[in-house]
Write a protein that holds these residues in place. Structure first.
Motif, mmCIF file in Angstrom:
data_model
loop_
_atom_site.group_PDB
_atom_site.id
_atom_site.type_symbol
_atom_site.label_atom_id
_atom_site.label_comp_id
_atom_site.label_asym_id
_atom_site.label_seq_id
_atom_site.Cartn_x
_atom_site.Cartn_y
_atom_site.Cartn_z
ATOM 1 N N GLY A 1 7.880 9.812 2.922
ATOM 2 C CA GLY A 1 6.563 10.090 2.337
ATOM 3 C C GLY A 1 6.346 9.368 1.025
ATOM 4 N N VAL A 2 5.090 9.089 0.729
ATOM 5 C CA VAL A 2 4.731 8.400 -0.507
ATOM 6 C C VAL A 2 3.419 8.991 -1.020
ATOM 7 C CG1 VAL A 2 3.600 6.540 0.807
ATOM 8 C CG2 VAL A 2 4.271 6.141 -1.565
ATOM 9 N N THR A 3 3.329 9.217 -2.314
ATOM 10 C CA THR A 3 2.138 9.836 -2.890
ATOM 11 C C THR A 3 1.016 8.822 -3.046
ATOM 12 O OG1 THR A 3 2.785 9.366 -5.167
ATOM 13 C CG2 THR A 3 3.602 11.424 -4.192
ATOM 14 N N ASP A 4 -0.208 9.330 -3.212
ATOM 15 C CA ASP A 4 -1.330 8.413 -3.419
ATOM 16 C C ASP A 4 -1.190 7.654 -4.730
ATOM 17 O OD1 ASP A 4 -1.719 10.661 -4.945
ATOM 18 O OD2 ASP A 4 -3.743 11.070 -4.228
ATOM 19 N N THR A 5 -0.567 8.277 -5.728
ATOM 20 C CA THR A 5 -0.340 7.588 -7.006
ATOM 21 C C THR A 5 0.565 6.380 -6.813
ATOM 22 O OG1 THR A 5 -0.595 9.660 -8.231
ATOM 23 C CG2 THR A 5 0.510 7.842 -9.373
ATOM 24 N N GLU A 6 1.636 6.584 -6.051
ATOM 25 C CA GLU A 6 2.568 5.487 -5.787
ATOM 26 C C GLU A 6 1.916 4.429 -4.904
ATOM 27 O OE1 GLU A 6 6.327 3.476 -5.982
ATOM 28 O OE2 GLU A 6 5.242 4.925 -7.206
ATOM 29 N N LEU A 7 1.101 4.874 -3.950
ATOM 30 C CA LEU A 7 0.389 3.912 -3.108
ATOM 31 C C LEU A 7 -0.540 3.040 -3.947
ATOM 32 C CD1 LEU A 7 -0.546 6.080 0.022
ATOM 33 C CD2 LEU A 7 0.837 3.997 0.030
ATOM 34 N N GLY A 8 -1.244 3.660 -4.898
ATOM 35 C CA GLY A 8 -2.126 2.900 -5.768
ATOM 36 C C GLY A 8 -1.355 1.879 -6.589
ATOM 37 N N ARG A 9 -0.188 2.289 -7.077
ATOM 38 C CA ARG A 9 0.620 1.380 -7.897
ATOM 39 C C ARG A 9 1.140 0.210 -7.073
ATOM 40 N NH1 ARG A 9 5.683 0.290 -9.503
ATOM 41 N NH2 ARG A 9 6.643 1.717 -8.009
ATOM 42 N N ARG A 10 1.569 0.490 -5.853
ATOM 43 C CA ARG A 10 2.175 -0.555 -5.024
ATOM 44 C C ARG A 10 1.144 -1.482 -4.369
ATOM 45 N NH1 ARG A 10 7.549 -0.301 -3.958
ATOM 46 N NH2 ARG A 10 8.659 1.522 -4.779
ATOM 47 N N THR A 11 -0.038 -0.965 -4.076
ATOM 48 C CA THR A 11 -1.063 -1.797 -3.427
ATOM 49 C C THR A 11 -2.037 -2.424 -4.415
ATOM 50 O OG1 THR A 11 -2.553 0.094 -3.115
ATOM 51 C CG2 THR A 11 -0.986 -0.380 -1.336
ATOM 52 N N GLY A 12 -2.127 -1.847 -5.604
ATOM 53 C CA GLY A 12 -3.075 -2.368 -6.588
ATOM 54 C C GLY A 12 -4.517 -1.982 -6.314
ATOM 55 N N LEU B 1 -4.469 -2.072 6.173
ATOM 56 C CA LEU B 1 -3.170 -2.544 6.668
ATOM 57 C C LEU B 1 -2.130 -2.561 5.554
ATOM 58 C CD1 LEU B 1 -4.011 -5.492 9.102
ATOM 59 C CD2 LEU B 1 -2.809 -3.387 9.665
ATOM 60 N N ARG B 2 -2.538 -2.956 4.357
ATOM 61 C CA ARG B 2 -1.620 -2.948 3.208
ATOM 62 C C ARG B 2 -1.139 -1.535 2.920
ATOM 63 N NH1 ARG B 2 -5.195 -5.345 -1.245
ATOM 64 N NH2 ARG B 2 -3.503 -4.646 -2.598
ATOM 65 N N VAL B 3 -2.069 -0.584 2.973
ATOM 66 C CA VAL B 3 -1.698 0.815 2.743
ATOM 67 C C VAL B 3 -0.734 1.290 3.829
ATOM 68 C CG1 VAL B 3 -2.559 3.185 2.609
ATOM 69 C CG2 VAL B 3 -3.857 1.341 1.531
ATOM 70 N N LEU B 4 -1.048 0.978 5.092
ATOM 71 C CA LEU B 4 -0.186 1.380 6.208
ATOM 72 C C LEU B 4 1.222 0.802 6.075
ATOM 73 C CD1 LEU B 4 -2.210 1.268 9.551
ATOM 74 C CD2 LEU B 4 -1.062 3.222 8.512
#
Length: 252
Positions: free
Chosen positions: A30-41, A18-21
C-alpha cells in the motif's frame, strides 16, 4: 501508413493515471496519496481526481489504513490468460455507464487493416443504436466514427481509404467530394469532437472523439435521435472529457 496522433486532455489523463498505477503496483503493501503525490509529481487536486477514477474502474483499492493497492480489475487485465475477455468486459462496463450518463447510445470503433470496425457498443430503449442500413465499412465519409478515424491517419492513409471506398451519397447532407472531405479532415482539431448531422441517416445525429492507445487508431462515439440534436454538442463535450477510462483500459 503514418498516423497523426495529437495528444488530447483525456490522453494526458490516461497517461497520468498509468503513472499512478505503476507507482501503486510497486508498493504491494500500500501507498498513501501523500506518497503518490511526491513520487508522481501530480498536484493534489489532479491526483484526487485520478484516484477517484481508478477506484471507480476497479484498478486500485483503498485499505482501512488509507493506503492504495492494486485492484481486481487490474489483476484481470494483467493476466495473460483471459486478457481479451477481461478487456471486453471492462470496456462494456464503461460504455454502459456512459450510455446512462449521456442518455445516448455509445460506441467504440477501431481502424484495423484499413477497415472501419465498430467493436463494441451500449444502447437501450431510451438510447437507440444507429440502424446500420448501409455498411459502416463503406461509409466512413458520412459517419462521425469514420471521419474521426480518418482524421487520425496521414494524408496518404486517407486517400488510400477513399480510393477503396466510393463516397456514396446517403442523404442530402452527405459530403461526396473527396477534395472537400480531405480539406475538412485536415482542418479538424484533435480536441474537438467530429459531428455527423444526418449525413449517414436521416433522423440521427452523432459525434466521435479519438481514443489513443499506442499506435492503434480508435474512437469513442455517441448517437442521438434528431429530436435530441440540441443535446449533441454538450453530450459530445462530456464524451470527450470521459474518454480517459477507455484509453487507460486499452493501454493496460
Amino acid at each position: 501508413m503514418a498516423l497523426k496522433h495529437e495528444p488530447t486532455a483525456p490522453y494526458h489523463s490516461a497517461q497520468d493515471a498509468l503513472r499512478v498505477l505503476e507507482t501503486v503496483a510497486r508498493h504491494s503493501t500500500g501507498v498513501t496519496d501523500t506518497e503518490l503525490g511526491r513520487r508522481t509529481g501530480l498536484a493534489p487536486e489532479r491526483l484526487t481526481a485520478l484516484l477517484r477514477m481508478l477506484r471507480r474502474e476497479g484498478y486500485v483499492e483503498q485499505g482501512t489504513d488509507g493506503g492504495y493497492v492494486t485492484g481486481a480489475a487490474l489483476a484481470r487485465l494483467g493476466a495473460a490468460r483471459g486478457h481479451e475477455q477481461a478487456l471486453r468486459e471492462q470496456l462494456q462496463r464503461i460504455l454502459d455507464r456512459l450510455r446512462d450518463s449521456l442518455g445516448a447510445a455509445v460506441y467504440i470503433s477501431r481502424y484495423v487493416d484499413g477497415e472501419v470496425r465498430v467493436t463494441q457498443y451500449a444502447h437501450g430503449p431510451a438510447a437507440p443504436a444507429v440502424n446500420e442500413w448501409f455498411d459502416f465499412r463503406c461509409s466512413a465519409h458520412a459517419t462521425a466514427v469514420g471521419k474521426s478515424l480518418l482524421t487520425q491517419l496521414d494524408h496518404n492513409g486517407r486517400r488510400d481509404h477513399l480510393a477503396r471506398y466510393r463516397m456514396t451519397r446517403l442523404t442530402s447532407r452527405t459530403i461526396t467530394s473527396d477534395k472537400v472531405l480531405l480539406s475538412r479532415l485536415e482542418a479538424q482539431p484533435a480536441t474537438v469532437p467530429v459531428l455527423d448531422l444526418q449525413e449517414y441517416a436521416i433522423g440521427t445525429v452523432c459525434a466521435a472523439v479519438p481514443v489513443t492507445a499506442g499506435s492503434a487508431v480508435g474512437c469513442l462515439a455517441l448517437s442521438l435521435p434528431v429530436e435530441h440534436a440540441h443535446r449533441l454538442r454538450r453530450a459530445a463535450e462530456q464524451l470527450n472529457r470521459d474518454a480517459a477510462p477507455v484509453m487507460l483500459s486499452l493501454a493496460i
